[in-house]
Design a protein around this motif. Sequence first.
Motif, PDB file in Angstrom:
ATOM      1  N   LEU A  60      52.701  40.137  38.205  1.00  0.00           N
ATOM      2  CA  LEU A  60      52.694  39.231  39.618  1.00  0.00           C
ATOM      3  C   LEU A  60      51.778  38.245  39.535  1.00  0.00           C
ATOM      4  CD1 LEU A  60      54.762  39.326  41.749  1.00  0.00           C
ATOM      5  CD2 LEU A  60      53.374  40.804  43.075  1.00  0.00           C
ATOM      6  N   LEU A  80      52.584  35.498  37.498  1.00  0.00           N
ATOM      7  CA  LEU A  80      53.797  34.770  38.083  1.00  0.00           C
ATOM      8  C   LEU A  80      53.087  33.753  39.291  1.00  0.00           C
ATOM      9  CD1 LEU A  80      56.760  37.416  38.380  1.00  0.00           C
ATOM     10  CD2 LEU A  80      56.892  35.419  37.112  1.00  0.00           C
ATOM     11  N   ASP A  81      52.370  34.270  40.043  1.00  0.00           N
ATOM     12  CA  ASP A  81      51.941  33.762  41.305  1.00  0.00           C
ATOM     13  C   ASP A  81      51.069  32.621  40.997  1.00  0.00           C
ATOM     14  OD1 ASP A  81      53.570  35.271  43.026  1.00  0.00           O
ATOM     15  OD2 ASP A  81      51.715  36.294  43.801  1.00  0.00           O
ATOM     16  N   TYR A 115      46.134  43.643  43.520  1.00  0.00           N
ATOM     17  CA  TYR A 115      46.544  42.274  43.913  1.00  0.00           C
ATOM     18  C   TYR A 115      47.754  42.234  44.980  1.00  0.00           C
ATOM     19  CZ  TYR A 115      48.664  37.582  43.790  1.00  0.00           C
ATOM     20  OH  TYR A 115      49.249  36.295  43.913  1.00  0.00           O
ATOM     21  N   GLN A 142      50.024  39.480  47.047  1.00  0.00           N
ATOM     22  CA  GLN A 142      50.423  38.208  47.230  1.00  0.00           C
ATOM     23  C   GLN A 142      49.658  37.430  48.623  1.00  0.00           C
ATOM     24  OE1 GLN A 142      54.731  38.264  47.048  1.00  0.00           O
ATOM     25  NE2 GLN A 142      54.702  37.060  45.048  1.00  0.00           N
TER      26      GLN A 142
END
Lengths: 212, 413
Positions: B185, B188-189, B226, B228
Amino acid sequence: MAQAHRTPQPRAAPSQPRAFKLVLLGSGSVGKSSLALRYVKNDFKNILPTVGCAFFTKVVDVGTASLKLEIWDTAGQEKYHSVCHLYFRGANAALLVYDITRKDSFLKAQQWLKDLEKELHPEEVLVMLVGNKTDLSEEREVTFQEGKEFAESQKLLFMETSAKLNYQVSEVFSAVAQELLQRDDREGQAPQGDAAVALNEGPARQAKCCAH
Amino acid sequence: MEYEDKAGRPSKPPSPKQNVRKNLDFEPLSTTALILEDRPANLPAKPAEEAQKHRQQYEEMVVQAKKRELKEAQRRKKQLEERCRVEESIGNAVLTWNNEILPNWETMWCSRKVRDLWWQGIPPSVRGKVWSLAIGNELNITHELFDICLARAKERWRSLSTGGSEVENEDAGFSAADREASLELIKLDISRTFPNLCIFQQGGPYHDMLHSILGAYTCYRPDVGYVQGMSFIAAVLILNLDTADAFIAFSNLLNKPCQMAFFRVDHGLMLTYFAAFEVFFEENLPKLFAHFKKNNLTPDIYLIDWIFTLYSKSLPLDLACRIWDVFCRDGEEFLFRTALGILKLFEDILTKMDFIHMAQFLTRLPEDLPAEELFASIATIQMQSRNKKWAQVLTALQKDSREMEKGSPSLRH
């Protein structure tokens, strides 16, 4: 926090089309926001990760009737899971979105279904399974058949889409809208008090000016 | 726009001072394009009367054009002067920060004069330094600790990419799959963090820094991991600090009670924060508060995004940095004060909207939100309710919710 917007929703004026709440659920980065953006604005771009919830609206015409979809686009990360619970309360429809190139996202969509069923009756909420990113079919990890079989076993609507290529995106939302209207008519009871009356008046309601 | 320099883009406009010296900009130039020509020789000449009329019309046109141009030139001159003035005041502020405030930080930072200067925005060149000092380093993180965490993160990335699953067992409770998902993630972020700046994406100059900080943090705090929204906070810090210092500021910032509550997604505590916010909301903007209540618009709808990303995703970056300036000084209270400032700024528009449009508006604020107006609006927000300050209101609510929890556990959620 987010109150259930279920029972009588006073915010739509009678002259407006009935409003339905549709919530987008699924893992991070499967394309929930992209589907919404493609559908509502016919746009595709690099979207920032959703934190909390984003909102879209669109009026959909289904035959002679029209309805307003209020789209709640939720954050995908697992950690936000408990926050998302607040958002799907009161939903009339849910799109369970997964990425056809990521098996884990397919499993996650199934998990979402369980969570939904815990909080909402299957008759209350219309659920559609959506396999997104057909443009990346070389990297596919979930076959069309798998998706379809799971959807059928759970009596869900099912479609594969590509928000990037604009493949079957509006079809997804139209199918949901159509089914929502049919269910609504079958039940003979709209989700919102006064809006239901307006519907029974047929097309004439458009001409009437009785917003407030 | 200060970030463009860092990004190495050559788009720097010429300094306004040069322009002033040339002074060409303010001379009406284009009137020369208006030329009255006689009728071509192969056509019969105009009657004298008509020629006279045309000359008159021509002269009027020239006068009008000159007037317009003069006005335009004056406007540009004013704009330039304004810009010079702003640049000069930033220049002066830099001097004050560097020569007076920073060397005497402990004694000066809470003085009236510094507070005023602080409110106007910290100049970009000293911003990182001031943020670091204001955030502090309660956790006593050293550059060495950052290196250690980063090395561990890199080890994990390696073992992940080689498919090695014999990851050490020490972080019991955080499954390998969980960690793997969060490393995925992060990747991706990062590509979705300020994509318009084009500096954090794969191949961009700050990609590795952002990756390092987020990776190191998941090793430093596996219990938080982590979440978002973090990528935006780390990115804003990277734009103002070196990697290790950005990591130190990042970890300490996230360690503040409000940020911990949110990034751990501690539901009950988040609700308490929202409840405290509503106390001040009702106090400051009773009409709008009633409108929100009537429409079932709860604070989580807009506050989650604002608080998680410290406004860096919802406000223009320059403006977000100014919010951070005061947030670093005043703490969490200022985040909620800012929220009220935003609501107040748009009160008239919001009162005319229904639920979904308000939700849409607040989760996608206008891109050209004016900084000065927002700060003026924030300044009018009173963070005092019946003689109680933010912290007192929050503590009281926390106590209440703890007691309620004890009384009836079923009410939780």
